[in-house]
Design a protein around this motif. Structure first.
Motif, PDB file in Angstrom:
ATOM      1  N   UNK A   1       0.828  -1.209   0.000  1.00  0.00           N
ATOM      2  CA  UNK A   1       0.000   0.000   0.000  1.00  0.00           C
ATOM      3  C   UNK A   1       0.858   1.252   0.000  1.00  0.00           C
ATOM      4  N   UNK A   2       1.962   1.255   0.781  1.00  0.00           N
ATOM      5  CA  UNK A   2       2.852   2.416   0.817  1.00  0.00           C
ATOM      6  C   UNK A   2       3.529   2.616  -0.535  1.00  0.00           C
ATOM      7  N   UNK A   3       4.013   1.528  -1.146  1.00  0.00           N
ATOM      8  CA  UNK A   3       4.653   1.636  -2.462  1.00  0.00           C
ATOM      9  C   UNK A   3       3.659   2.126  -3.512  1.00  0.00           C
ATOM     10  N   UNK A   4       2.428   1.642  -3.426  1.00  0.00           N
ATOM     11  CA  UNK A   4       1.387   2.068  -4.366  1.00  0.00           C
ATOM     12  C   UNK A   4       1.142   3.571  -4.242  1.00  0.00           C
ATOM     13  N   UNK A   5       1.111   4.076  -2.997  1.00  0.00           N
ATOM     14  CA  UNK A   5       0.904   5.508  -2.772  1.00  0.00           C
ATOM     15  C   UNK A   5       2.085   6.320  -3.285  1.00  0.00           C
ATOM     16  N   UNK A   6       3.298   5.841  -3.046  1.00  0.00           N
ATOM     17  CA  UNK A   6       4.483   6.581  -3.505  1.00  0.00           C
ATOM     18  C   UNK A   6       4.512   6.688  -5.032  1.00  0.00           C
ATOM     19  N   UNK A   7       4.227   5.584  -5.712  1.00  0.00           N
ATOM     20  CA  UNK A   7       4.243   5.600  -7.182  1.00  0.00           C
ATOM     21  C   UNK A   7       3.159   6.539  -7.710  1.00  0.00           C
ATOM     22  N   UNK A   8       1.975   6.500  -7.114  1.00  0.00           N
ATOM     23  CA  UNK A   8       0.895   7.381  -7.565  1.00  0.00           C
ATOM     24  C   UNK A   8       1.251   8.846  -7.357  1.00  0.00           C
ATOM     25  N   UNK A   9       1.934   9.176  -6.246  1.00  0.00           N
ATOM     26  CA  UNK A   9       2.335  10.560  -5.998  1.00  0.00           C
ATOM     27  C   UNK A   9       3.365  11.024  -7.017  1.00  0.00           C
ATOM     28  N   UNK A  10       4.322  10.175  -7.320  1.00  0.00           N
ATOM     29  CA  UNK A  10       5.348  10.550  -8.297  1.00  0.00           C
ATOM     30  C   UNK A  10       4.733  10.745  -9.679  1.00  0.00           C
ATOM     31  N   UNK A  11       3.751   9.909 -10.037  1.00  0.00           N
ATOM     32  CA  UNK A  11       3.093  10.036 -11.335  1.00  0.00           C
ATOM     33  C   UNK A  11       2.012  11.104 -11.339  1.00  0.00           C
ATOM     34  N   UNK A  12       1.800  11.767 -10.168  1.00  0.00           N
ATOM     35  CA  UNK A  12       0.815  12.840 -10.023  1.00  0.00           C
ATOM     36  C   UNK A  12      -0.601  12.361 -10.310  1.00  0.00           C
ATOM     37  N   UNK A  13      -0.867  11.103 -10.042  1.00  0.00           N
ATOM     38  CA  UNK A  13      -2.207  10.544 -10.191  1.00  0.00           C
ATOM     39  C   UNK A  13      -2.865  10.594  -8.807  1.00  0.00           C
ATOM     40  N   UNK A  14      -3.471  11.739  -8.484  1.00  0.00           N
ATOM     41  CA  UNK A  14      -3.984  11.950  -7.131  1.00  0.00           C
ATOM     42  C   UNK A  14      -5.211  11.100  -6.832  1.00  0.00           C
TER      43      UNK A  14
END
Length: 754
Positions: A530-543
């Motif tokens: 879940x943490x990795x999923x959140x980090x990747x989404x933040x970097x890709x700016x997919x809020x």
């Protein structure tokens, strides 16, 4: 018929792809010009030709028995760019003649250019279309043309031909469409490309292939996040393209007609399809019934086309063996599949060897002397059945873009091996003359590829039978968390989590997504996933995806510092200032987090809490500029001066001068420093402090909208000017209050200076 969105999307994609292919073809031909009509050429008899009448048509009779027969037209002013081809209507051609069309242009006034073709001995009326576009010498203005016919055979019949009409095809979309129709839909249409010219006319097979592939790509692009609709649209697209391609091939007279070999090829393909249980044909068949129908279809194939049935023997054995072992092992990833894969690849070696020998690329062993190059036969097969290569490429494109679960089987290995064997068998028949002579007519050569086509369909079916249930096109077979993993699996999960963090720090987004995919497969419900999923989404700016990942992360107990860091970043990007203040105590004490907290405190509780947060940082220079801005907002001039000293800015610099003007304006009023502020903002438009000073001056003068624009510009120019958000907040609040109570915005923001 119900016009559902997938149906409309599929038909729209096919229509748009057809239009694009047509425009591309017109562009290749140079036929995108507007205007122009078919231009007749009034040829006059010159040598061994005379005016004659056949029926109701008056034209020229050519007699090249003793010498070339010539007709010509002079005093022309024809622009070469306006003509695609010359069309020669002839009849009563008694023997094969060599036709030469020559011309003089203003570029080569003394050297005539020519293009040649063969006029076949056909008594009935025929038309020969000689392409001129693309010829290196068909250019500028054509002043003279000539038509020459020469005897090209030793026939006993005296050579003769009647040419009734000669016309130039215009270089416009109508002319290009007529050229395509002549090349594709007329069996007697003789479209010739001179040897000096590159071929600019796409064959029907390539046309259909281009439409198939581009249609599938458009559907995948339009419905990339709607997996169910995408699958439905691709199904409609495949059916419509298959029907359209077959009808186009038949209407174009490129199909050899229904013959016995074609019937045998269809029977062999049906037998192969029945051997694989992935196709149900909409029927509930038991294994015994399926085997009986397959044997019946195979028997029909042997009776009608023994050569095609022989080509289908090895593919059939591979499919039958795969089904038998699959039943015994109850798995699709069994040992036999690996052997089938090896066998399918191994057959490529002799096939490539035979192709290299047939084309003379390597020395020919004595055993392989009888081999012939099958290239010309393959080209004639593709021309005679344009739908087959187009549909094959379309099926492959659809397979690659089908919305299937990541964990489903992508290919049927046995069917891939069978397809390779069937294709190799068909090529062997074409390459061995003693075997090829057993084929009766061109339809047999086409039917030879039916088994390979059937096996290709079976190869892609496993993926086409699976449709994703989520936007991410992934189905998790079993949801696992850390508690469900062994020690080894936990170690592997942690290593992938570290890889996600490391690759994101290096901005290697593709590698981070790959590591996250591995974590999803190992334990999709794990805390680390879940943490990795959140980090990747933040970097890709997919809020939006980050919100979903944050909700999953917060469902776990005992959030770590890293969890708080990621959640705080998301709250900061969403402008959830109370949430930022709530998460800050559990987050790490680093500059980014401290700045996000200060922004949230400033916009929630005012400058004082933000100043306390930034002032607690050990290095005074780190936030000195931001602290100075916060003191200026509070009109604490002494503290602002001390903070400016900590920044190390020289007061003689434009930045220092702007700060001096901003301090002085608060003590002496705006009139005293208006000139200096305007001068600095004019000469240094990229200086954020100067724009901030200009905004404060406009605000003092009562121009709130102008001040707002200057503050926004200052924050865009330099990130450390973020405290100006407080000014924007006050301006917006004052504007709202002014609209409600009709009070003066200036009085609400700044009381009169002392």
């Amino acid at each position: 018929m119900t016009f559902r969105p997938p149906f409309v999307a599929a038909l729209a994609a096919i229509a748009l792809s057809t239009l694009i292919a047509f425009v591309v073809q017109l562009g290749l031909l140079g036929a995108l010009r507007l205007g122009g009509v078919n231009t007749p050429l009034s040829l006059e008899a010159a040598s061994n030709s005379r005016v004659a009448t056949v029926g109701d048509v008056t034209g020229l009779r050519f007699d090249p028995s003793r010498a070339p027969a010539i007709a010509q037209a002079k005093s022309l002013t024809l622009s070469a760019n306006n003509a695609l081809a010359v069309i020669i209507h002839s009849e009563d051609v008694t023997s094969n003649l060599r036709l030469t069309f020559g011309w003089l242009s203003t570029q080569d006034i003394r050297r005539p250019a020519t293009a040649s073709a063969t006029l076949a001995a056909i008594g009935d009326a025929q038309q020969s279309v000689l392409l001129l576009t693309g010829h290196p010498n068909w250019r500028d203005t054509v002043t003279q043309v000539a038509l020459v016919l020469e005897n090209a055979s030793n026939a006993s019949v005296p050579p003769s031909a009647f040419v009734g009409r000669t016309e130039l095809l215009p270089a416009n979309p109508v002319g290009g469409a007529r050229l395509l129709a002549t090349a594709w839909f007329q069996r007697d249409g003789n479209v010739i490309t001179p040897s000096e010219s590159p071929s600019r006319l796409l064959p029907l097979a390539l046309w259909i292939a281009l439409i198939c592939v581009s249609s599938v790509l458009m559907i995948a692009l339009l419905l990339r996040k709607k997996t169910e609709q995408r699958a439905d649209a691709l199904r409609v697209c495949a059916g419509a393209l298959a029907l359209g391609a077959l009808l186009l091939t038949v209407l174009a007279n490129r199909w050899p007609g229904w013959t016995v070999p074609l019937g045998g090829g269809v029977a062999a393909a049906v037998a192969l399809l029945l051997l694989d249980r992935t196709l149900s044909f909409g029927l509930s068949l038991s294994s015994a019934q399926r085997a009986a129908l397959a044997m019946l279809a195979a028997g029909v194939a042997v009776l009608l086309a023994p050569l095609i049935a022989a080509v289908a023997v090895i593919p059939g054995l591979l499919l039958w063996l795969a089904q038998w072992r699959q039943t015994a092992d109850q798995t699709t990833r069994s040992q036999p599949d690996r052997w089938l894969r090896i066998g399918g690849l191994a057959v490529l070696i002799p096939a490539l060897l035979i192709a290299a020998v047939a084309q003379g690329l390597i020395p020919t062993p004595s055993l392989l002397n009888p081999l012939a190059d099958p290239t010309k036969t393959l080209a004639s097969v593709a021309t005679s059945a344009g739908a087959l290569p187009g549909l094959a490429l379309g099926m492959l494109a659809m397979h690659q873009l089908w919305p299937a679960p990541a964990q489903s089987q992508q290919w049927s290995i046995a069917a891939v091996a069978a397809c390779v064997w069937a294709l190799a068998g068909a090529l062997l028949v074409l390459a061995i003359p003693k075997v090829a002579v057993l084929a009766t007519g061109g339809s047999t050569f086409i039917a030879l590829f039916f088994p390979a086509f059937a096996c290709l369909a079976l190869a892609i079916i496993p993926k086409l039978q699976s449709v994703a249930r989520s936007v991410h096109e992934t189905i998790v077979v079993e949801v696992k968390s850390e508690a469900d993993l062994s020690a080894q699996a936990l170690t592997l999960l942690d290593s992938h989590a570290e890889r996600v963090a490391a690759t994101l720090s290096r901005r290697e987004f593709g590698a981070a997504r790959a590591a996250l995919a591995q974590m999803e497969r190992i334990a999709s419900a794990a805390h680390a996933t879940a943490l990795a999923r959140l980090r990747v989404a933040l970097v890709e700016n997919d809020l939006d995806r980050a919100d979903t990942a944050a909700a999953q992360l917060q469902s776990h107990d005992a959030l770590s510092v890293n969890d708080h860091d990621a959640l705080l970043e998301l709250a900061h990007r969403r402008n959830l200032h109370p949430r930022v203040i709530e998460l800050a105590p559990g987050a790490s004490q680093r500059e980014g987090n401290l700045r996000a907290l200060a922004i949230a405190q400033l916009l929630t509780d005012g400058p004082l809490p933000a100043l306390q947060t930034l002032s607690a940082w050990p290095n005074e220079r780190t936030f000195a500029r931001e602290i100075a801005e916060l003191h200026l907002i509070s009109d604490d001039l002494r503290s602002a001066q001390q903070a400016l000293v900590n920044t190390g800015i020289a007061m003689a610099d434009p930045t220092g001068q702007a700060y001096i003007a901003r301090l002085g304006m608060r003590v002496q009023g705006p009139e005293t420093h208006a000139i200096s502020i305007n001068r600095i903002a004019t000469w240094h438009p990229q200086l954020a402090v100067a724009q901030a000073a200009q905004g404060e001056l406009l605000l003092q003068q009562g121009n709130a909208s102008g001040a707002r624009a200057r503050f926004i510009l200052a924050m865009k120019l330099e990130a450390v000017m973020w405290p100006l958000q407080y000014q924007l907040q006050r301006i917006d609040a004052a504007a709202t209050l002014n609209a409600a109570s009709n009070t003066n915005v200036q009085d609400n923001l700044y009381p009169p200076s002392a």
